[in-house]
Write a protein that holds these residues in place. Structure first.
Motif, PDB file in Angstrom:
ATOM      1  N   ASN A 105       0.830  -1.189   0.000  1.00 25.33           N
ATOM      2  CA  ASN A 105       0.000   0.000   0.000  1.00 25.33           C
ATOM      3  C   ASN A 105       0.877   1.256   0.000  1.00 25.33           C
ATOM      4  O   ASN A 105       2.094   1.182  -0.114  1.00 25.33           O
ATOM      5  N   TYR A 148       1.764   3.169   2.323  1.00 20.32           N
ATOM      6  CA  TYR A 148       2.727   3.235   3.421  1.00 20.32           C
ATOM      7  C   TYR A 148       3.782   2.135   3.312  1.00 20.32           C
ATOM      8  O   TYR A 148       4.476   1.842   4.276  1.00 20.32           O
ATOM      9  N   GLU A 155       3.484  -0.975   3.260  1.00 16.92           N
ATOM     10  CA  GLU A 155       3.239  -2.161   4.059  1.00 16.92           C
ATOM     11  C   GLU A 155       2.648  -3.205   3.126  1.00 16.92           C
ATOM     12  O   GLU A 155       1.917  -2.854   2.197  1.00 16.92           O
ATOM     13  N   PHE A 207     -10.146   8.932  -5.107  1.00 16.98           N
ATOM     14  CA  PHE A 207      -8.691   9.132  -5.158  1.00 16.98           C
ATOM     15  C   PHE A 207      -8.106   9.182  -3.758  1.00 16.98           C
ATOM     16  O   PHE A 207      -6.984   8.746  -3.527  1.00 16.98           O
ATOM     17  N   LYS A 208      -8.901   9.708  -2.838  1.00 18.69           N
ATOM     18  CA  LYS A 208      -8.424   9.763  -1.457  1.00 18.69           C
ATOM     19  C   LYS A 208      -8.295   8.346  -0.909  1.00 18.69           C
ATOM     20  O   LYS A 208      -7.326   8.009  -0.240  1.00 18.69           O
ATOM     21  N   MET A 215      -5.340   6.728  -2.371  1.00 21.88           N
ATOM     22  CA  MET A 215      -4.091   7.445  -2.047  1.00 21.88           C
ATOM     23  C   MET A 215      -3.390   7.931  -3.315  1.00 21.88           C
ATOM     24  O   MET A 215      -2.192   7.788  -3.469  1.00 21.88           O
ATOM     25  N   ASP A 216      -4.175   8.524  -4.217  1.00 17.52           N
ATOM     26  CA  ASP A 216      -3.580   9.031  -5.453  1.00 17.52           C
ATOM     27  C   ASP A 216      -3.624  10.559  -5.404  1.00 17.52           C
ATOM     28  O   ASP A 216      -4.624  11.171  -5.744  1.00 17.52           O
ATOM     29  N   ARG A 217      -2.541  11.149  -4.973  1.00 14.95           N
ATOM     30  CA  ARG A 217      -2.545  12.598  -4.735  1.00 14.95           C
ATOM     31  C   ARG A 217      -2.566  13.394  -6.029  1.00 14.95           C
ATOM     32  O   ARG A 217      -3.151  14.456  -6.108  1.00 14.95           O
ATOM     33  N   TYR A 223      -6.056  13.307  -7.382  1.00 15.75           N
ATOM     34  CA  TYR A 223      -6.899  14.000  -6.411  1.00 15.75           C
ATOM     35  C   TYR A 223      -6.806  15.497  -6.655  1.00 15.75           C
ATOM     36  O   TYR A 223      -7.812  16.211  -6.665  1.00 15.75           O
ATOM     37  N   SER A 224      -5.590  15.949  -6.879  1.00 18.52           N
ATOM     38  CA  SER A 224      -5.371  17.374  -7.105  1.00 18.52           C
ATOM     39  C   SER A 224      -6.124  17.849  -8.344  1.00 18.52           C
ATOM     40  O   SER A 224      -6.781  18.891  -8.327  1.00 18.52           O
ATOM     41  N   PHE A 277      -9.780  17.887  -7.577  1.00 21.70           N
ATOM     42  CA  PHE A 277     -10.099  18.955  -6.646  1.00 21.70           C
ATOM     43  C   PHE A 277     -10.076  20.315  -7.334  1.00 21.70           C
ATOM     44  O   PHE A 277     -10.908  21.175  -7.069  1.00 21.70           O
ATOM     45  N   LYS A 278      -9.130  20.476  -8.241  1.00 22.11           N
ATOM     46  CA  LYS A 278      -9.023  21.734  -8.967  1.00 22.11           C
ATOM     47  C   LYS A 278     -10.320  22.009  -9.740  1.00 22.11           C
ATOM     48  O   LYS A 278     -10.868  23.106  -9.705  1.00 22.11           O
ATOM     49  N   ARG A 311     -13.189  22.680  -7.297  1.00 27.68           N
ATOM     50  CA  ARG A 311     -13.069  24.005  -6.700  1.00 27.68           C
ATOM     51  C   ARG A 311     -13.570  25.061  -7.683  1.00 27.68           C
ATOM     52  O   ARG A 311     -14.289  25.982  -7.308  1.00 27.68           O
TER      53      ARG A 311
END
Lengths: 485, 206
Positions: free
Chosen positions: A35, A37, A39, A427-428, A431-433, A436-437, A440-441, A444
């Motif tokens: 994952n 982290y 692990e 995406f959260k 864990m795909d930043r 996600y960005s 979110f853009k 927003r």
């Protein structure tokens, strides 16, 4: 009394029945993926061992140190039985078609000597890397010699160069790629006439700062004693339908042990996961089973996926086209489904076969429902059918809600459908930043456009109120001043 | 009240030398203000770790623990004050322990003023804007260090170079305190187990 006895007996029997594990789901290994982290997260088994095939069971006598296996698109299986210096050809029903243990060359019977690599082209031409004889033999499907690639001549080769081919592959145009022992410059490339035309996939040498310092401090005599910084050798090659060469190297210092070489020889493998594709990322540094994975074979599965075989811990790692680990499984042992010395991995339709040199057999793995769904979704996604892949990913999540890639897959499709807020959620979870960005853009901007009227109204009211307050205060102050005066 | 808790701390962080002088010689600093700032700082840290935006928050939510956050902030704070006091007492520093605590406390104010709003602003940032998050974060950190430097310098009436030296020595002293602390703890544990073993031995003998 009799009744109580019977009841107790029934209770005991029911307990025993409950304790017995479900036989169908039992595998001698635990599948996992990593994952965010880093692990390892357990997964439902993507593949279960189906059967083991040995030389005896095929009726051709036991294998002796088999080194390689190749399966064509239509399921014909070619086993390179190195110790017995023969090639065993099976049809797609696992029936022996023929064994090739020699061929006629210059009017004489000729044999292989410890061959270690085999490849079969779409035209059913068999390429054998005949290691000890320093040549690559190209045969027709029934064992007639077509040509021999040997003794490469070139200015860029050292004069005392000895050609020791280990693994071989060829593209549609007949170019032959050979991994050769002691060939640190890269994979050797031959044209369709067997003429050496250069290297592909040259490995860059990296020198660590500590080494550099050490070298700077050493005297000339000491430097001569030190080992040279030579790049490591390739371990295996495979080729996909588009003509990209996949290769693995065994290099403990590198994180780029899997390469995908384009026709001009550059590494174009996507490494977009949280960690580069290189087998295990968590391992012991010292002691038993320590060190990074030794990827000795690679197979392109289609749909952008590829599987790499780690001979150190005897595991199979499957990645998607983005370089994200889908699942890893396997291990060392004596049961069916774990290996002694795995040397090659191949694909037969949707199954995987692994050649085990230590056990002298071939293990066939059948995909489970989970494995089938994951590869179906990955393939659909790779082909651009995101809508169809979403349904499959949802099915996958029902079986394993810890599967980050599924969340990412759904998220990407939602993003394409402009469902930005939902995409953000997925995406959260995945864990795909980066994505996600993006989501979110867009979200927003949407909110801003929607709320712009309200926002501006509030702002104007506030400004007006503030101005009014100032004016009132000023007037009051002036009044009190005039009163005082 | 307003002067103590708002005006004076804000004055200190923008005019550190002047402000810390007033704190020491004009008795304008209050220990309860310093401790309040410390408490709000801990709160800021907890909020930041929990609520900062997904793009800048790399904490594993499974391992967030507010009690740990409190301990690992409070302990270094007290350790720093104690170590600094020990060192400066030996090096002709004029500051009292109370003043060191105050100087350190007041110096932490920028960390609150910047990081607390930033935590919530970071939630509406996209990837390209996170650079500002890190920039402001580092800015707050540098401001804090500068204030700490100015505070310690003024409180003890040191020259700049001597302040730097005492700071380095303070860090070393903190290390020594931690080392002695763990040593004492483990020895204490040994003694405790020794007594416990004798007790157990006696219990089983009889």
């Amino acid at each position: 009394m009799k009744l109580t006895k019977a009841l107790v007996l029934a209770a005991i029997i029911s307990m025993l029945a409950a304790a017995a594990p479900a036989a169908s789901a039992a595998t001698p290994y635990e599948a996992y993926t990593y994952n965010f982290y880093e692990e390892s997260v357990p997964l439902p088994a993507p593949y279960v061992p189906e059967k083991a095939v040995s030389g005896q069971s095929l009726g051709v006598g036991s294998f002796n140190q088999p080194n390689d296996i190749f399966v064509t698109e239509d399921g014909f299986i070619y086993i390179l039985d190195s110790g017995n210096a023969r090639v065993i050809v099976l049809d797609n029903q696992w029936q022996v078609l023929r064994t090739i243990d020699g061929f006629e060359m210059d009017g004489q019977e000729n044999k292989f000597a410890n061959p270690s690599g085999i490849f079969v082209s779409e035209k059913k031409e068999i390429y054998v890397a005949d290691t000890d004889k320093g040549r690559v033999v190209v045969l027709t499907s029934d064992g007639q010699l077509i040509r021999v690639v040997d003794n490469p001549q070139s200015e860029i080769l050292p004069p005392d160069f000895k050609f020791v081919p280990l693994k071989v592959t060829a593209d549609r145009a007949g170019r032959v790629f050979v991994v050769s022992r002691g060939m640190y410059e890269g994979i050797m490339q031959f044209d369709e006439n067997g003429k050496f035309i250069g290297y592909v996939g040259t490995i860059k040498v990296t020198v660590s700062p500590a080494d550099r310092l050490w070298r700077a401090l050493a005297t000339d005599a000491q430097q001569a004693q030190m080992q040279l910084f030579i790049p490591t050798e390739f371990a295996s090659v495979d080729i996909d339908r588009k003509g990209f060469v996949y290769a693995t190297t065994v290099d403990i210092n590198s994180t780029e042990t899997i390469k995908r070489l384009n026709p001009s020889g550059q590494d174009v493998l996507k490494r977009f996961g949280h960690f580069p594709p290189r087998g295990d990322i968590r391992y012991r540094i010292l002691g038993n089973n320590s060190g990074p994975s030794k990827l000795v074979d690679i197979k392109v599965l289609g749909g952008g996926m590829y599987v790499a075989l780690d001979s150190l811990r005897a595991r199979l790692f499957t990645y998607n086209d983005e370089g994200e680990l889908l699942y890893a499984f396997g291990g060392r042992g004596t049961q069916l489904g774990v290996f002694n010395t795995p040397v090659a991995v191949e694909r037969v339709a949707d199954k995987l076969v692994v050649l085990d040199r230590g056990k002298n057999n071939i293990v066939v793995f059948a995909p489970t429902r989970f494995g089938k769904l994951v590869s179906a979704a990955t393939t659909e996604h790779y082909n651009g059918n995101t809508d169809r892949s979403v349904d499959i990913w949802r099915e996958v999540l029902r079986m394993n809600s810890n599967f980050d890639i599924a969340y990412r897959g759904i998220g990407r499709s939602l993003l394409m459908q402009k469902k930005n807020k939902e995409a953000m959620e997925y995406f959260k979870l995945g864990m795909d930043r980066k994505y996600y960005s993006t989501a979110f853009k867009r979200y927003r901007r949407e909110v801003m456009q929607e709320q712009f009227g309200h926002f501006m109204t509030t702002l104007m009211v506030l400004i007006a109120a503030f101005v009014a307050y100032r004016i009132v205060r000023k007037v009051r102050v002036r009044r009190s001043e005039t009163r005082e005066a | 009240m307003k002067h103590d808790f708002v005006k004076f701390p804000l004055h200190v962080i923008v005019h550190p030398f002047d402000g810390f002088w007033d704190m020491k010689y004009e008795q304008k600093g209050k220990i309860r203000v310093a401790l309040t700032i410390l408490a709000i700082f801990i709160l800021t840290l907890i909020l930041q770790r929990q609520f900062s935006g997904f793009l800048v928050n790399f904490n594993d939510p499974r391992y967030l623990n507010s009690l740990n956050d409190i301990i690992y902030t409070l302990l270094p704070f007290l350790l720093f004050c104690f170590a600094n006091w020990s060192i400066t007492t030996l090096m002709e520093g004029e500051g009292k322990f109370k003043e060191i605590v105050m100087a350190t406390g007041y110096a932490m104010l920028p960390l609150i003023l910047i990081n607390l709003p930033l935590t919530f602003i970071s939630r509406i940032m996209v990837q390209e804007e996170t650079a500002f998050y890190y920039l402001l974060n580092s800015f707050a950190g540098i401001w804090f260090l500068y204030l700490l430097f100015a505070g310690i310098m003024t409180v003890h009436q040191y020259t700049a170079s001597k302040t730097v030296i005492t700071m380095v020595l303070t860090v070393i002293a903190m290390g020594i305190v931690v080392f002695l602390g763990t040593l004492a703890l483990s020895l204490g544990a040994q003694i405790w187990y020794f007594i416990y073993d004798i007790y157990r031995e006696l219990i089983f003998r009889t």
